[in-house]
Design an enzyme around this catalytic site. Sequence first.
Site, PDB file in Angstrom:
ATOM      1  N   GLU A  65       0.810  -1.315   0.162  1.00  0.00           N
ATOM      2  CA  GLU A  65      -0.045   0.063   0.079  1.00  0.00           C
ATOM      3  C   GLU A  65       1.015   1.311   0.101  1.00  0.00           C
ATOM      4  O   GLU A  65       0.622   2.274  -0.572  1.00  0.00           O
ATOM      5  CB  GLU A  65      -1.066  -0.089   1.178  1.00  0.00           C
ATOM      6  CG  GLU A  65      -1.852  -1.218   1.262  1.00  0.00           C
ATOM      7  CD  GLU A  65      -1.325  -2.425   2.288  1.00  0.00           C
ATOM      8  OE1 GLU A  65      -2.159  -2.791   2.733  1.00  0.00           O
ATOM      9  OE2 GLU A  65      -0.117  -2.695   2.175  1.00  0.00           O
ATOM     10  N   ALA A 167       8.655 -36.418  -7.627  1.00  0.00           N
ATOM     11  CA  ALA A 167       9.009 -36.616  -9.248  1.00  0.00           C
ATOM     12  C   ALA A 167       9.149 -37.927  -9.124  1.00  0.00           C
ATOM     13  O   ALA A 167      10.241 -38.615  -8.842  1.00  0.00           O
ATOM     14  CB  ALA A 167      10.211 -35.911  -9.712  1.00  0.00           C
ATOM     15  N   THR A 209      19.266 -37.316   1.530  1.00  0.00           N
ATOM     16  CA  THR A 209      19.489 -36.956   0.284  1.00  0.00           C
ATOM     17  C   THR A 209      20.840 -36.168  -0.021  1.00  0.00           C
ATOM     18  O   THR A 209      21.632 -36.348  -1.025  1.00  0.00           O
ATOM     19  CB  THR A 209      18.459 -36.014  -0.219  1.00  0.00           C
ATOM     20  OG1 THR A 209      17.426 -36.913  -0.126  1.00  0.00           O
ATOM     21  CG2 THR A 209      18.378 -35.403  -1.642  1.00  0.00           C
ATOM     22  N   ASP A 213      23.393 -37.308  -2.614  1.00  0.00           N
ATOM     23  CA  ASP A 213      23.580 -36.230  -4.144  1.00  0.00           C
ATOM     24  C   ASP A 213      24.422 -35.429  -3.812  1.00  0.00           C
ATOM     25  O   ASP A 213      24.469 -34.649  -4.969  1.00  0.00           O
ATOM     26  CB  ASP A 213      21.992 -35.905  -4.363  1.00  0.00           C
ATOM     27  CG  ASP A 213      21.177 -37.000  -4.715  1.00  0.00           C
ATOM     28  OD1 ASP A 213      21.365 -38.312  -5.113  1.00  0.00           O
ATOM     29  OD2 ASP A 213      19.900 -36.857  -4.609  1.00  0.00           O
ATOM     30  N   GLY A 310      14.045 -36.608   0.998  1.00  0.00           N
ATOM     31  CA  GLY A 310      14.004 -37.684   0.065  1.00  0.00           C
ATOM     32  C   GLY A 310      12.513 -38.440   0.493  1.00  0.00           C
ATOM     33  O   GLY A 310      11.675 -38.116   1.284  1.00  0.00           O
ATOM     34  N   SER A 316       7.367 -39.562   6.085  1.00  0.00           N
ATOM     35  CA  SER A 316       7.041 -39.120   7.544  1.00  0.00           C
ATOM     36  C   SER A 316       6.341 -38.096   7.526  1.00  0.00           C
ATOM     37  O   SER A 316       5.356 -37.689   8.588  1.00  0.00           O
ATOM     38  CB  SER A 316       8.482 -38.674   8.354  1.00  0.00           C
ATOM     39  OG  SER A 316       9.187 -39.740   8.282  1.00  0.00           O
TER      40      SER A 316
END
Length: 377
Positions: A65, A167, A209, A213, A310, A316
């Site tokens: 605003e 995915a 993960t 990775d 992951g 969980s």
Amino acid sequence: MADAKPASRRTDAETDRRFMAAALRLGRRNLGRTYPNPAVGAVIVKDGKVVGRGWTAEGGRPHAEVMALAEAGAAARGATVYVTLEPCSHHGRTPPCADALVEAGVARVVAAIADPDPRVAGEGLARLEAAGIDVTTGVLAAEAAVAHAGHISRVTRGRPWVTLKLAVSADGMIGRREGERMIISGREAFEAVQAMRIESDAVMIGIGTVLVDDPRLTVRLAGLAARSPARIILDAEARLPPASHLVASAREVALIDVVTPGADEARKDALRDAGVRVLEVEAGAGGVALGKALEALAGEGFTRILVEGGSEVASSLVADDLVDEVILFRADVVVGPEGVRALGGYALSAIERSPRYRQVEAGMAGKDQMRRYLRAN
């Protein structure tokens, strides 16, 4: 409030919706960059023309605003202001936006939804009405509730809005247990996820993960690396490697390691020395207590968290009923029995056919199917 106002002082409903839609688009410009404040959009209209536009700035100030009023200047007097969330009425680092609107002499304020923050909670709208300003609420309210879901969750439930991204392969896997990392989804899905990162306050994964990775979790779209969200690691025993890509970039992009009080003090100190924010929460089944972790993250100001992995973290969160939104990308590749299930011991039906979630969107991201689910209640 709108029903109490004379019809002669109202703009037609379609015009209200059109300008509110514009305000919602403006609000998205800094989504993921304004926490702990909501990403609000505002449009000021006079004689059918836009004379001021605003959106919450990075870091939460100035408010939408105030930005719109500054652009409108004297033209704000007698104008209509469209704002995606009730103007604030409390003194923080800046004076209340409700007071600024009154001082500017606006004639009408259209707010999509009231602000559930107890410091506001209708007081902003009441202050405007007391000053003789025409107030209308409920225009594109459903859309505004989605836009401000993180803010609403933080102030009403004490935790951020949690979006789980999955995915998966055609047989419900997120990769292989062993061997070279397997890319499941295509380029279009990858780009969609990068856009999701940009609009999130933080992205969260588990330490498993990280160890497999060694990700960076930054935005990997050309020219948009600066829009990378904070990175959060669920790491009960403080096993985050000091030589990881995440720690190496901790001074450039915020990194929070969520550990338990029993984690090794030397490892925690080493992470702090590298620029990592170490956040301690109590232990839970198999790691940190997820509900407590989310509460602590809300206390840090986070409103919207994107969970990318992951399998253990995803399962969980679903088991503890802490997922508000699921974005599911399904590719046509098959991993086979050596794969890792997306939800660990759960089948994807825990989301796809559960009464806990309802599908609200379906489409394609290149060759990958995309489905979006929201918590049903």
